[in-house]
Every structure is written in structure tokens, then in C-alpha cells.
Design an enzyme around this catalytic site. Structure first.
Site, PDB file in Angstrom:
ATOM      1  N   SER A 112     -70.320 -75.670  37.546  1.00 25.22           N
ATOM      2  CA  SER A 112     -69.399 -74.633  38.009  1.00 25.22           C
ATOM      3  C   SER A 112     -68.367 -74.311  36.953  1.00 25.22           C
ATOM      4  CB  SER A 112     -68.671 -75.105  39.274  1.00 25.22           C
ATOM      5  OG  SER A 112     -69.608 -75.245  40.313  1.00 25.22           O
ATOM      6  N   LYS A 115     -72.574 -25.575  40.977  1.00 23.63           N
ATOM      7  CA  LYS A 115     -73.050 -26.010  42.297  1.00 23.63           C
ATOM      8  C   LYS A 115     -74.360 -26.794  42.224  1.00 23.63           C
ATOM      9  CE  LYS A 115     -74.537 -22.984  45.512  1.00 23.63           C
ATOM     10  NZ  LYS A 115     -74.434 -22.121  46.726  1.00 23.63           N
ATOM     11  N   THR A 142     -80.311 -11.130  43.080  1.00 28.10           N
ATOM     12  CA  THR A 142     -81.447 -12.048  42.916  1.00 28.10           C
ATOM     13  C   THR A 142     -82.599 -11.424  42.104  1.00 28.10           C
ATOM     14  OG1 THR A 142     -82.044 -11.393  45.170  1.00 28.10           O
ATOM     15  CG2 THR A 142     -81.009 -13.536  44.916  1.00 28.10           C
ATOM     16  N   ARG A 181     -67.389 -21.643  47.027  1.00 30.61           N
ATOM     17  CA  ARG A 181     -66.932 -22.480  48.141  1.00 30.61           C
ATOM     18  C   ARG A 181     -67.046 -23.978  47.864  1.00 30.61           C
ATOM     19  NH1 ARG A 181     -69.280 -21.512  53.462  1.00 30.61           N
ATOM     20  NH2 ARG A 181     -70.959 -20.219  52.665  1.00 30.61           N
TER      21      ARG A 181
HETATM   22  C1  UD1 Z   1     -80.568 -14.391  49.696  1.00 29.01           C
HETATM   23  C2  UD1 Z   1     -81.587 -13.356  50.169  1.00 29.01           C
HETATM   24  C3  UD1 Z   1     -81.649 -13.367  51.701  1.00 29.01           C
HETATM   25  C4  UD1 Z   1     -82.003 -14.752  52.177  1.00 29.01           C
HETATM   26  C5  UD1 Z   1     -81.035 -15.779  51.641  1.00 29.01           C
HETATM   27  C6  UD1 Z   1     -81.503 -17.166  51.948  1.00 29.01           C
HETATM   28  C7  UD1 Z   1     -81.548 -11.526  48.547  1.00 29.01           C
HETATM   29  C8  UD1 Z   1     -81.038 -10.165  48.260  1.00 29.01           C
HETATM   30  N1  UD1 Z   1     -81.190 -12.040  49.704  1.00 29.01           N
HETATM   31  O1  UD1 Z   1     -79.305 -13.960  50.167  1.00 29.01           O
HETATM   32  O2  UD1 Z   1     -82.623 -12.439  52.165  1.00 29.01           O
HETATM   33  O3  UD1 Z   1     -82.015 -14.773  53.599  1.00 29.01           O
HETATM   34  O4  UD1 Z   1     -80.930 -15.663  50.196  1.00 29.01           O
HETATM   35  O5  UD1 Z   1     -80.552 -18.091  51.552  1.00 29.01           O
HETATM   36  O6  UD1 Z   1     -82.269 -12.093  47.767  1.00 29.01           O
HETATM   37  N2  UD1 Z   1     -78.461 -16.025  42.300  1.00 29.01           N
HETATM   38  C9  UD1 Z   1     -78.488 -15.915  40.928  1.00 29.01           C
HETATM   39  N3  UD1 Z   1     -78.042 -14.766  40.359  1.00 29.01           N
HETATM   40  C10 UD1 Z   1     -77.597 -13.723  41.075  1.00 29.01           C
HETATM   41  C11 UD1 Z   1     -77.574 -13.839  42.490  1.00 29.01           C
HETATM   42  C12 UD1 Z   1     -78.010 -15.006  43.073  1.00 29.01           C
HETATM   43  O7  UD1 Z   1     -78.906 -16.844  40.234  1.00 29.01           O
HETATM   44  O8  UD1 Z   1     -77.219 -12.716  40.475  1.00 29.01           O
HETATM   45  C13 UD1 Z   1     -78.935 -17.270  42.930  1.00 29.01           C
HETATM   46  C14 UD1 Z   1     -77.842 -18.017  43.646  1.00 29.01           C
HETATM   47  O9  UD1 Z   1     -77.243 -18.980  42.798  1.00 29.01           O
HETATM   48  C15 UD1 Z   1     -78.608 -18.680  44.779  1.00 29.01           C
HETATM   49  C16 UD1 Z   1     -79.731 -17.698  45.068  1.00 29.01           C
HETATM   50  O10 UD1 Z   1     -79.876 -16.920  43.904  1.00 29.01           O
HETATM   51  O11 UD1 Z   1     -79.214 -19.879  44.391  1.00 29.01           O
HETATM   52  C17 UD1 Z   1     -79.454 -16.827  46.275  1.00 29.01           C
HETATM   53  O12 UD1 Z   1     -78.296 -16.079  46.062  1.00 29.01           O
HETATM   54  P1  UD1 Z   1     -77.249 -15.813  47.233  1.00 29.01           P
HETATM   55  O13 UD1 Z   1     -76.139 -15.029  46.668  1.00 29.01           O
HETATM   56  O14 UD1 Z   1     -76.928 -17.074  47.925  1.00 29.01           O
HETATM   57  O15 UD1 Z   1     -78.118 -14.859  48.171  1.00 29.01           O
HETATM   58  P2  UD1 Z   1     -77.892 -14.599  49.711  1.00 29.01           P
HETATM   59  O16 UD1 Z   1     -76.901 -13.520  49.848  1.00 29.01           O
HETATM   60  O17 UD1 Z   1     -77.666 -15.845  50.424  1.00 29.01           O
END
Ligand code: UD1
Ligand code: MG
Length: 451
Positions: A387, A22, A81, A15
Site C-alpha cells: 500500500s 449546430k 435548401t 436557437r
Molecule cells: C425544410 C423543408 C420542409 C420540411 C422540413 C423538415 C424546404 C423548403 N422545406 O423546411 O418541407 O418539412 O425541412 O424539417 O426544403 N439549409 C442549408 N442552407 C440553406 C437552408 C437550409 O444548408 O440555405 C439546411 C439547414 O441547415 C437544415 C436543412 O437545410 O439542415 C433544412 O433547412 P431549414 O431551414 O430547417 O428548413 P425548414 O424550413 O425546416
């Protein structure tokens, strides 16, 4: 207890609609990743591991410039994550301390909150950072069992009743390294997203009788950035806090919301900042200075009692001593302006030294660049530069010397000497009036001819 930070930064940030990863988008002139790293640094971590994926090369390069002790590991595919944290496993092989998971796109967690998580770790094996959400939206929900945290359920997987919970997961977590990595190995991906959720660690930990607890922080600290609009909101939040802090420290901001600060701006007590001023990175201002409207500064130091602007531009390496005056439409780069010296109007001073109490006249230019190399200009104490003087560097103008207006200085001027280098002037008596009469007559003839 030694600490390893694991900062997740592999996400695509679709986004943002950007070629730049990002986490490298800046807030107050520092990549948002650096804001997260700075909070973590307060814990004096032994290791800092950044998990990069999308734009990993750019992240690697940026991290090298931010913190040479930080390590970047690659998450080739973004499988969730838990999978992201797992990428730090090899790097942390044998590490016996605590792991603290941060997000590179959650820049505002405070050092104090992280310290509370570390404290809570003394009483529990796993600590989750939660917050009370005004609008819980799609955050993971904290399912409590009395005082203890039972599990975290992701929005997509939550029941209606669970979605009604307003205690949410920030995503930040602290745990003993061995526990975290043992549990991650047991995380599966049978859920609504088909991802390996770090949040599953809570339930897994409880099954193995580990103690799990939650620490809470203000929602503003968990603010994440997913779009340019959210980036602007995050920046605005940073600015509001930074301005409030400066005012607390005794700095006057006449119209605070028009002053833009960098992540590292330092301003001393009783300095006054007029409206519409921009502080780029690396600016320090001592106390009792006056920064007037529409000035733009970066990489410079402004001493006690100095005045800058309106409409001044201070570039990297500008060093203003006490009680100096830099006026309108003046640009200073890589130059020291000694105590009490004045550069009041329409000048460019680059690669120069301007001595104590020297006066630089309007329109003075240091011609510092020959198209290939840069050269220095030295101006002695109490020199008076007329000047529109061009100082063709390398050149030295001695102390208490003068240059006549319009002089092009190509040779050194000794102390106390006057340099005049311009075409001589001749006056022709009555010629102006004669010339005007001739021109007016010509105009009249032309007008008649066209009728
Ligand atoms: C995650 C949490 C959620 C929480 C929210 C807060 C999990 C499963 N869920 O969800 O409970 O409320 O954050 O914002 O953890 N990232 C990686 N690699 C990956 C996936 C993600 O590096 O494979 C990083 C993303 O860049 C980001 C962070 O981890 O910085 C969170 O990932 P995102 O996909 O935003 O998780 P949410 O679905 O928001
Ligand atoms: Mg998110």
C-alpha cells in the site's frame, strides 16, 4: 447505381445560442452530423458532400476527422435548401449516379429507410421521404394526387385546406443527379420566405413528366434538432434505443435509464451494468463483465469476466485482460492490466504494464510524469505492490517481487526481490502516555487563564 450523399449543414442554428455550429453539437459523444453521415455510409456512397455555411471552418475540420473521403463545399449565403444542394453541383460535375439529400441536423434517419428510398428510385425519378406527423406544425405538406405526389407546399405558403394535411416532408430526397441539378436550375424564390425551396423540385419534375413518389418512415426518424432542449430530447431518444438494443443482445442494465452510452459503445452478452455508469466514446466490453456503479470509461477495452468499480475511472488506452479487478477510486490510463491482476483501491496507474495476477495495494501511484515527459512503469507477474507505494517512472518491478508499504521506488527491483524504501521506525516506550498528560495539563492551564 452509385450514390452521392449531399448533407445540408449550412444553417445557422440560431436557437442553439452557441458558438459551435449546430451540426457539431454532440449526441452520445458524436457530432449530430456524424450520426447522419453514419446512416448514409450504409449505402456505401461513392461521394459524400457536406454543404457548410455558418461555422464552415469548424465543420471542415470536424469532417476531416470523421471521414477523410467526405468533401465540404461552402454555401456563403443561406438562400434556401435548393440553393444549398446547388453548391454541390460543381463537385458532382459528370457524376452519373443518384443524389441523396440528407440534413446534418436530422441525425436519426435509419439506414433501412435510406435503402427503401434507393429501392423506390428504381421506380421513380425523384423520391421524397415523408412521414405522418402527430403534430404537423410548420413542416412542408405532401399534396398527393391519388398514389402519386403532386407537390410539396411549405407551411408559410399553404392554404387552410393544405395545412390540414398530416403527411409531411422530412426534407430528405433521392433523385438521379442529372435530373436533380437540371431541375434546381429552374427553381425560383417567389414564395413567402423568398428562398429557393428544394421542395419545388416535385412540381417541376411532374411538369417534365418525371415520376415522383414518396416513401414513408416513422416520425422519430425525422426528428430535427433546433435548440438545446431538442438536443437533449434527441440524446434521450438515442439512449433509449441504444439501451434497448443492448438488452436485446443479452446485456443486463439494472436501471437502464441511468446508464449513459456513447454512439460506439459495444458490450458483450451477460455483462451486468449497475446503475449510474457513463460510457464515453470508444469503449468495448466483452461478455460476462461487471461494471459497478458510478464508473466512467472512455477509449478502453474490458475483457471477459473483468470487474470495474464502483467509482472507477478508465481513461483512453486502459486495456483490462480477463478476470481483472479494478476497484473504487482507481484511475487507469494508457496501461495494460494483465489477466487476473487486481488494483482494488485508491490508485493511479498510468503508462504502465501490470503483469498477470499482480496485486496492487491501496494508494499505489505510478509517478509517470516529470513535468515534461511521460515515463513507463513495468510490474511483473504476481508482484505484490504494498500500500502507498510510489513508483517513480521509468521503473521496473520484477515478477514475484514485493514492495513494502510506503516505499518510494526509484530503482528497478529484480524478480523475487523485496524493496523497502522508507524512513526507519523507532519506538519510545511510554512516551505517548507522557506526551498526552503534558498536553492535557497545558489545555487545563489555558482554560483557567481565560476565565
Ligand atoms: C425544410 C423543408 C420542409 C420540411 C422540413 C423538415 C424546404 C423548403 N422545406 O423546411 O418541407 O418539412 O425541412 O424539417 O426544403 N439549409 C442549408 N442552407 C440553406 C437552408 C437550409 O444548408 O440555405 C439546411 C439547414 O441547415 C437544415 C436543412 O437545410 O439542415 C433544412 O433547412 P431549414 O431551414 O430547417 O428548413 P425548414 O424550413 O425546416
Ligand atoms: Mg428545419
Amino acid at each position: 447505381m452509385s450514390i452521392a450523399l449531399v448533407i445540408l449543414a449550412a444553417g445557422k442554428g440560431t436557437r442553439m445560442n452557441s458558438d459551435l455550429p449546430k451540426v457539431l453539437h454532440p449526441i452520445a459523444y458524436a457530432p449530430m452530423l456524424e450520426h447522419a453521415m453514419a446512416a448514409g455510409r450504409a449505402l456505401e456512397p461513392e461521394r459524400t458532400i457536406i454543404v457548410a455555411g455558418h461555422g464552415a471552418e469548424a465543420v471542415r475540420e470536424a469532417v476531416a476527422g470523421l471521414d477523410e473521403t467526405a468533401e465540404v463545399v461552402l454555401q456563403e449565403e443561406q438562400l434556401g435548401t435548393a440553393h444549398a444542394v446547388d453548391q454541390a453541383r460543381a463537385a458532382l460535375e459528370g457524376f452519373a449516379g443518384d443524389v441523396i439529400v440528407l440534413y446534418g441536423d436530422t441525425p436519426f434517419v435509419s439506414a433501412g429507410t435510406l435503402e427503401r428510398m434507393v429501392d423506390a428510385r428504381q421506380r421513380a425519378d425523384l423520391v421524397i421521404l415523408g412521414f405522418q406527423a402527430a403534430d404537423p406544425g410548420r413542416y412542408g405538406r405532401l399534396v398527393m394526387d391519388g398514389d402519386s405526389l403532386e407537390r410539396i407546399v411549405e407551411f408559410k405558403d399553404a392554404s387552410e385546406a393544405e395545412r390540414a394535411i398530416t403527411f409531411c416532408n422530412s426534407g430528405l430526397m433521392a433523385g438521379k443527379a442529372s435530373v436533380v441539378f437540371d431541375l434546381i436550375a429552374k427553381v425560383g424564390n417567389e414564395n413567402a420566405s423568398g428562398e429557393y425551396y428544394l421542395t419545388d423540385l416535385v412540381e417541376l419534375a411532374r411538369h417534365e413528366d418525371f415520376k415522383v413518389t414518396a416513401v414513408y418512415c416513422d416520425e422519430a426518424e425525422t426528428l430535427g434538432v433546433n435548440s438545446r432542449a431538442e438536443l437533449a430530447q434527441a440524446d434521450a431518444l438515442f439512449q433509449a434505443r441504444a439501451r434497448a438494443e443492448l438488452m436485446e443482445l443479452g446485456v443486463t442494465l439494472m436501471v437502464p435509464e441511468t446508464v449513459y452510452l456513447a454512439f460506439d459503445t459495444v458490450i458483450g452478452r451477460d455483462t451486468v451494468i449497475e446503475p449510474n455508469v457513463v460510457f464515453g466514446p470508444g469503449v468495448t466490453v466483452e461478455s460476462g463483465a461487471l461494471i459497478r456503479s458510478f464508473s466512467y470509461m472512455e477509449g478502453c477495452h474490458i475483457s471477459r469476466g473483468a470487474q470495474v468499480g464502483p467509482f472507477a475511472r478508465l481513461r483512453p488506452g486502459a486495456e483490462l485482460a480477463e478476470n481483472t479487478r479494478i476497484g473504487n477510486f482507481v484511475e487507469i490510463k494508457n496501461s495494460e492490466i494483465a489477466e487476473g491482476a487486481k488494483v482494488n483501491h485508491l490508485s493511479y496507474i498510468g503508462d504502465a504494464f501490470v503483469g498477470e495476477a499482480a496485486n496492487i495495494g491501496a494508494g499505489t501511484i505510478t509517478c509517470n510524469y516529470d513535468g515534461v515527459l511521460k515515463h513507463r512503469t513495468e510490474i511483473g507477474a504476481r508482484a505484490f505492490i504494498g500500500s502507498n507505494t510510489m513508483l517513480v517512472a521509468p521503473v521496473r518491478v520484477g515478477s514475484e517481487s514485493m514492495t513494502a508499504s510506503g516505499t518510494v521506488v526509484t530503482k528497478n527491483v529484480e524478480d523475487g526481490d523485496l524493496a523497502i524504501g522508507r524512513a526507519g521506525q523507532t519506538n519510545k516506550p511510554g512516551h505517548a502516555r507522557k506526551l498526552m498528560d503534558m498536553l492535557r495539563a497545558k489545555k487545563a492551564r489555558l482554560k483557567k487563564g481565560t476565565k
